[in-house]
Scaffold this motif. Structure first.
Motif, PDB file in Angstrom:
ATOM      1  N   MET A   1       0.830  -1.205   0.000  1.00  0.00           N
ATOM      2  CA  MET A   1       0.000   0.000   0.000  1.00  0.00           C
ATOM      3  C   MET A   1       0.866   1.256   0.000  1.00  0.00           C
ATOM      4  O   MET A   1       0.557   2.236  -0.678  1.00  0.00           O
ATOM      5  CB  MET A   1      -0.978   0.000   1.183  1.00  0.00           C
ATOM      6  N   ALA A   2       1.980   1.239   0.714  1.00  0.00           N
ATOM      7  CA  ALA A   2       2.898   2.385   0.702  1.00  0.00           C
ATOM      8  C   ALA A   2       3.468   2.585  -0.702  1.00  0.00           C
ATOM      9  O   ALA A   2       3.576   3.720  -1.181  1.00  0.00           O
ATOM     10  CB  ALA A   2       4.021   2.178   1.716  1.00  0.00           C
ATOM     11  N   GLU A   3       3.805   1.484  -1.369  1.00  0.00           N
ATOM     12  CA  GLU A   3       4.318   1.574  -2.737  1.00  0.00           C
ATOM     13  C   GLU A   3       3.261   2.117  -3.698  1.00  0.00           C
ATOM     14  O   GLU A   3       3.588   2.728  -4.707  1.00  0.00           O
ATOM     15  CB  GLU A   3       4.827   0.203  -3.197  1.00  0.00           C
ATOM     16  N   ALA A   4       1.985   1.902  -3.377  1.00  0.00           N
ATOM     17  CA  ALA A   4       0.888   2.424  -4.203  1.00  0.00           C
ATOM     18  C   ALA A   4       0.541   3.865  -3.832  1.00  0.00           C
ATOM     19  O   ALA A   4      -0.301   4.478  -4.478  1.00  0.00           O
ATOM     20  CB  ALA A   4      -0.350   1.541  -4.053  1.00  0.00           C
ATOM     21  N   GLY A   5       1.190   4.400  -2.795  1.00  0.00           N
ATOM     22  CA  GLY A   5       0.961   5.789  -2.403  1.00  0.00           C
ATOM     23  C   GLY A   5      -0.021   5.985  -1.264  1.00  0.00           C
ATOM     24  O   GLY A   5      -0.500   7.101  -1.036  1.00  0.00           O
ATOM     25  N   LEU A   6      -0.329   4.913  -0.520  1.00  0.00           N
ATOM     26  CA  LEU A   6      -1.236   5.020   0.615  1.00  0.00           C
ATOM     27  C   LEU A   6      -0.508   4.674   1.907  1.00  0.00           C
ATOM     28  O   LEU A   6       0.252   3.712   1.954  1.00  0.00           O
ATOM     29  CB  LEU A   6      -2.427   4.059   0.464  1.00  0.00           C
ATOM     30  N   CYS A   7      -0.769   5.425   2.931  1.00  0.00           N
ATOM     31  CA  CYS A   7      -0.236   5.125   4.255  1.00  0.00           C
ATOM     32  C   CYS A   7      -1.339   4.427   5.035  1.00  0.00           C
ATOM     33  O   CYS A   7      -2.357   5.049   5.376  1.00  0.00           O
ATOM     34  CB  CYS A   7       0.187   6.412   4.969  1.00  0.00           C
ATOM     35  N   VAL A   8      -1.206   3.140   5.250  1.00  0.00           N
ATOM     36  CA  VAL A   8      -2.229   2.389   5.970  1.00  0.00           C
ATOM     37  C   VAL A   8      -1.668   1.851   7.273  1.00  0.00           C
ATOM     38  O   VAL A   8      -0.468   1.569   7.387  1.00  0.00           O
ATOM     39  CB  VAL A   8      -2.797   1.215   5.129  1.00  0.00           C
ATOM     40  N   GLN A   9      -2.524   1.731   8.230  1.00  0.00           N
ATOM     41  CA  GLN A   9      -2.190   1.128   9.519  1.00  0.00           C
ATOM     42  C   GLN A   9      -3.132  -0.062   9.711  1.00  0.00           C
ATOM     43  O   GLN A   9      -4.206   0.099  10.286  1.00  0.00           O
ATOM     44  CB  GLN A   9      -2.364   2.146  10.652  1.00  0.00           C
ATOM     45  N   PRO A  10      -2.759  -1.248   9.200  1.00  0.00           N
ATOM     46  CA  PRO A  10      -3.649  -2.408   9.315  1.00  0.00           C
ATOM     47  C   PRO A  10      -3.910  -2.761  10.778  1.00  0.00           C
ATOM     48  O   PRO A  10      -3.007  -2.719  11.611  1.00  0.00           O
ATOM     49  CB  PRO A  10      -2.876  -3.524   8.634  1.00  0.00           C
ATOM     50  N   VAL A  11      -5.160  -3.088  11.061  1.00  0.00           N
ATOM     51  CA  VAL A  11      -5.573  -3.468  12.402  1.00  0.00           C
ATOM     52  C   VAL A  11      -6.284  -4.814  12.296  1.00  0.00           C
ATOM     53  O   VAL A  11      -7.326  -4.901  11.647  1.00  0.00           O
ATOM     54  CB  VAL A  11      -6.546  -2.423  12.994  1.00  0.00           C
ATOM     55  N   PRO A  12      -5.717  -5.856  12.900  1.00  0.00           N
ATOM     56  CA  PRO A  12      -6.422  -7.143  12.852  1.00  0.00           C
ATOM     57  C   PRO A  12      -7.605  -7.133  13.813  1.00  0.00           C
ATOM     58  O   PRO A  12      -7.489  -6.679  14.955  1.00  0.00           O
ATOM     59  CB  PRO A  12      -5.356  -8.145  13.296  1.00  0.00           C
ATOM     60  N   MET A  13      -8.760  -7.570  13.321  1.00  0.00           N
ATOM     61  CA  MET A  13      -9.947  -7.668  14.178  1.00  0.00           C
ATOM     62  C   MET A  13     -10.919  -8.673  13.600  1.00  0.00           C
ATOM     63  O   MET A  13     -10.886  -8.949  12.398  1.00  0.00           O
ATOM     64  CB  MET A  13     -10.598  -6.297  14.380  1.00  0.00           C
ATOM     65  N   PRO A  14     -11.781  -9.211  14.453  1.00  0.00           N
ATOM     66  CA  PRO A  14     -12.797 -10.148  13.960  1.00  0.00           C
ATOM     67  C   PRO A  14     -13.723  -9.463  12.954  1.00  0.00           C
ATOM     68  O   PRO A  14     -13.936  -8.245  13.018  1.00  0.00           O
ATOM     69  CB  PRO A  14     -13.577 -10.530  15.223  1.00  0.00           C
ATOM     70  N   ASN A  15     -14.282 -10.256  12.050  1.00  0.00           N
ATOM     71  CA  ASN A  15     -15.145  -9.710  11.003  1.00  0.00           C
ATOM     72  C   ASN A  15     -16.311  -8.902  11.557  1.00  0.00           C
ATOM     73  O   ASN A  15     -16.603  -7.817  11.063  1.00  0.00           O
ATOM     74  CB  ASN A  15     -15.675 -10.843  10.118  1.00  0.00           C
ATOM     75  N   ALA A  16     -16.989  -9.438  12.564  1.00  0.00           N
ATOM     76  CA  ALA A  16     -18.155  -8.739  13.116  1.00  0.00           C
ATOM     77  C   ALA A  16     -17.745  -7.386  13.688  1.00  0.00           C
ATOM     78  O   ALA A  16     -18.444  -6.389  13.521  1.00  0.00           O
ATOM     79  CB  ALA A  16     -18.825  -9.582  14.183  1.00  0.00           C
ATOM     80  N   ARG A  17     -16.608  -7.329  14.357  1.00  0.00           N
ATOM     81  CA  ARG A  17     -16.156  -6.075  14.947  1.00  0.00           C
ATOM     82  C   ARG A  17     -15.748  -5.073  13.878  1.00  0.00           C
ATOM     83  O   ARG A  17     -15.918  -3.867  14.039  1.00  0.00           O
ATOM     84  CB  ARG A  17     -15.006  -6.331  15.916  1.00  0.00           C
ATOM     85  N   SER A  18     -15.212  -5.559  12.753  1.00  0.00           N
ATOM     86  CA  SER A  18     -14.796  -4.633  11.693  1.00  0.00           C
ATOM     87  C   SER A  18     -15.990  -3.907  11.088  1.00  0.00           C
ATOM     88  O   SER A  18     -15.882  -2.739  10.714  1.00  0.00           O
ATOM     89  CB  SER A  18     -13.989  -5.357  10.610  1.00  0.00           C
ATOM     90  N   VAL A  19     -17.126  -4.571  11.004  1.00  0.00           N
ATOM     91  CA  VAL A  19     -18.331  -3.919  10.489  1.00  0.00           C
ATOM     92  C   VAL A  19     -18.759  -2.801  11.437  1.00  0.00           C
ATOM     93  O   VAL A  19     -19.077  -1.695  11.008  1.00  0.00           O
ATOM     94  CB  VAL A  19     -19.472  -4.940  10.273  1.00  0.00           C
ATOM     95  N   LEU A  20     -18.724  -3.079  12.732  1.00  0.00           N
ATOM     96  CA  LEU A  20     -19.056  -2.037  13.715  1.00  0.00           C
ATOM     97  C   LEU A  20     -18.047  -0.899  13.673  1.00  0.00           C
ATOM     98  O   LEU A  20     -18.414   0.272  13.779  1.00  0.00           O
ATOM     99  CB  LEU A  20     -19.104  -2.630  15.125  1.00  0.00           C
ATOM    100  N   ALA A  21     -16.775  -1.246  13.492  1.00  0.00           N
ATOM    101  CA  ALA A  21     -15.718  -0.230  13.486  1.00  0.00           C
ATOM    102  C   ALA A  21     -15.832   0.697  12.281  1.00  0.00           C
ATOM    103  O   ALA A  21     -15.594   1.905  12.396  1.00  0.00           O
ATOM    104  CB  ALA A  21     -14.339  -0.897  13.507  1.00  0.00           C
ATOM    105  N   ILE A  22     -16.201   0.167  11.117  1.00  0.00           N
ATOM    106  CA  ILE A  22     -16.350   1.037   9.948  1.00  0.00           C
ATOM    107  C   ILE A  22     -17.589   1.913  10.103  1.00  0.00           C
ATOM    108  O   ILE A  22     -17.604   3.068   9.690  1.00  0.00           O
ATOM    109  CB  ILE A  22     -16.324   0.253   8.614  1.00  0.00           C
ATOM    110  N   ARG A  23     -18.620   1.376  10.740  1.00  0.00           N
ATOM    111  CA  ARG A  23     -19.831   2.164  10.998  1.00  0.00           C
ATOM    112  C   ARG A  23     -19.512   3.345  11.912  1.00  0.00           C
ATOM    113  O   ARG A  23     -19.959   4.464  11.683  1.00  0.00           O
ATOM    114  CB  ARG A  23     -20.901   1.290  11.655  1.00  0.00           C
ATOM    115  N   ARG A  24     -18.733   3.103  12.960  1.00  0.00           N
ATOM    116  CA  ARG A  24     -18.405   4.154  13.931  1.00  0.00           C
ATOM    117  C   ARG A  24     -17.330   5.109  13.428  1.00  0.00           C
ATOM    118  O   ARG A  24     -17.070   6.131  14.050  1.00  0.00           O
ATOM    119  CB  ARG A  24     -17.928   3.519  15.237  1.00  0.00           C
TER     120      ARG A  24
END
Length: 195
Positions: A18-41
């Motif tokens: 992602m950095a090579e593509a020009g994006l600075c990302v900070q990956p966060v591992p989390m369960p699928n159900a929690r990721s849906v809540l996290a994107i909502r919030r």
């Protein structure tokens, strides 16, 4: 990022491409159900998941990347024997990974389902201990969590397509995300071929 990707195949290679593509990302591992809540919030800006109904689940505007991250088989894991699909299950306790939605329509009319919160490893343990009779799991997660246990078989029952998703306010970054996703696919393929 699903928790299953936290080994050498996951976080650092993803951050690098992602950095090579020009994006600075900070990956966060989390369960699928929690990721849906996290994107909502708004706790996370994007995720990759096999959730085609993510816009409905998240309750916020999201956009899907044009490049698929992968396509894996959805498997029914059952004791070796006569079962050839979910329709053959009678009263078996069927485990599903809490938060996974690919199996929702497949199990809609099956009454004996338990959602397992800690995913593949916990489902494998519950199966070995006899606390589950069967489970639904994607082929990648099954491989990473130890494969099909002795005395069981894996029956392909679905094709699961994994996409990258962003909150809609970041849609301008989709071309870079797609570029990084293509590079990540290549990186995962290279890693899978290493001894």
């Amino acid at each position: 990022m699903p928790e299953i990707y936290t080994d050498q195949r996951g976080i650092e290679p993803y951050r690098t491409v992602m950095a090579e593509a020009g994006l600075c990302v900070q990956p966060v591992p989390m369960p699928n159900a929690r990721s849906v809540l996290a994107i909502r919030r708004g706790d996370i800006d994007g995720l990759f998941a096999a959730v085609n109904d993510l816009p409905d689940l998240a309750g916020v505007a999201v956009v899907r990347g044009k490049v698929t991250l992968g396509n894996v088989k959805g498997l029914l894991i059952v004791r070796s024997g006569d079962v050839s699909g979910i329709g053959d299950l009678k009263d078996e306790l069927l485990g599903i990974w809490l938060g996974e939605t690919w199996s929702k329509n497949l199990i809609a009319s099956y009454p004996n389902v338990i959602g397992v919160p800690r995913g593949p490893q916990m489902m494998q343990q519950m199966l070995r201990e006899g606390r589950l009779d069967a489970m639904l799991m994607d082929a990648y997660s099954l491989k990473i969590s130890g494969g099909v246990p002795d005395g069981y078989k894996g029956i392909p029952i679905a094709d699961i397509v994994v996409h990258s998703w962003l909150r809609a306010e970041f849609a301008e970054f989709l071309p870079k995300l797609d570029e990084g996703t293509r590079a990540y696919q290549k990186k995962l393929f290279a890693l899978s071929r290493e001894p």
